[in-house]
Design an enzyme around this catalytic site. Structure first.
Site, short mmCIF file in Angstrom:
data_model
loop_
_atom_site.label_atom_id
_atom_site.label_comp_id
_atom_site.label_asym_id
_atom_site.label_seq_id
_atom_site.Cartn_x
_atom_site.Cartn_y
_atom_site.Cartn_z
N HIS A 163 0.84 -1.20 0.00
CA HIS A 163 0.00 0.00 0.00
C HIS A 163 0.87 1.25 0.00
O HIS A 163 0.61 2.21 -0.73
CB HIS A 163 -0.91 0.02 1.23
CG HIS A 163 -2.10 -0.89 1.13
ND1 HIS A 163 -1.99 -2.26 1.11
CD2 HIS A 163 -3.44 -0.61 1.05
CE1 HIS A 163 -3.20 -2.79 1.02
NE2 HIS A 163 -4.10 -1.82 0.98
N HIS A 207 1.34 -3.13 9.43
CA HIS A 207 2.76 -2.99 9.10
C HIS A 207 3.55 -2.39 10.26
O HIS A 207 3.01 -1.71 11.13
CB HIS A 207 2.94 -2.10 7.86
CG HIS A 207 2.57 -2.78 6.58
ND1 HIS A 207 3.34 -3.77 6.01
CD2 HIS A 207 1.50 -2.62 5.78
CE1 HIS A 207 2.76 -4.17 4.89
NE2 HIS A 207 1.65 -3.51 4.73
#
Length: 255
Positions: A163, A207
């Site tokens: 992303h 993340h």
């Protein structure tokens, strides 16, 4: 090439401020943030998640080509270059993920709180990982329903952040391609959007800060090359004489 590298490096430096600060601070993700805040971050991250990411890509390609005002053949070439830069980043991301195999923060949390070993989780097929997440969190009131569903879909490895690579690549393409046209508002919006995507990946438990840092650096290399190719194959990035007057007027109108 040097001027392009300087522009994209400056843009990358801005994007790296947040993840580097979080990394240095030692911040660690934990569930339980404000639901409204998490929902906002979720929708920011959805602008990159498929299928919305394809729509975002198409809109940005069209806007870039309008801003640069190339003739149709150079514009088509630019479209191909932009698409290749984004796809190359995603391909590199997938290869690195498969080789590094770093667990996501929420998977580590599952191990600590629900006693599901990380190795056991990742030895399952993707579909089975999603079922396991759904089963384990069915009664977990601290995790909103939308976030549980997001985790069920995003059961791959963490390093680096795909992303972030998508959003950072577009932001840096804006810096590389649009700065000579002084499209400062577009560049600022892209940088803020990319930073929002990066922050959402941290706070949604997807993340670690290092995933964002490395993804941004990979994007920097790819975008610098893509911008140089665009200049070589599509024509100069500096505006033609007839557009310089428009740029000057636009700058005068900006507050």
């Amino acid at each position: 090439m040097l001027s392009i590298a300087r522009r994209t490096a400056a843009g990358a430096a801005l994007l790296l401020i947040m993840p580097m600060a979080v990394w240095i601070s030692g911040w660690a993700w934990q569930p339980g943030q404000n639901v409204l805040w998490l929902k906002t971050l979720y929708w920011i991250t959805e602008t990159v998640t498929q299928p919305w990411g394809i729509i975002t890509h198409g809109i940005l390609c069209a806007w870039f080509m309008w801003c640069l005002r190339f003739r149709w053949r150079p514009a088509l070439m630019l479209f191909v270059i932009l698409g290749c830069a984004i796809m190359a980043g995603q391909g590199i991301k997938s290869w690195v993920k498969d080789n590094v195999q770093e667990p996501r923060p929420f998977v580590v949390w599952l191990e600590n709180t629900h006693h599901i070993p990380v190795d056991t989780f990742y030895n399952l097929k993707r579909k089975d990982r999603g079922h396991l997440v759904k089963e384990q969190l069915a009664e977990e009131q601290a995790i909103p329903t939308f976030l549980r569903k997001h985790w069920q879909k995003e059961t791959g490895f963490a390093f680096p952040s795909g992303h972030t690579m998508f959003a950072a690549s577009w932001a840096l393409l804006g810096v590389g391609l649009l700065w000579p046209r002084r499209r400062t508002v577009t560049i600022a919006v892209l940088l803020v959007w990319a930073s929002g995507v990066m922050g959402s990946r941290l706070l949604l438990g997807m993340h670690w800060p290092r995933d964002l840092v490395v993804a941004t650096l990979i994007s920097l290399l790819l975008v610098t090359l893509a911008t140089w190719l665009a200049q070589r194959l599509c024509g100069p990035l500096t505006p033609p004489p007839e557009e310089k007057q428009e740029i000057a007027e636009r700058q005068q109108d900006d507050p």
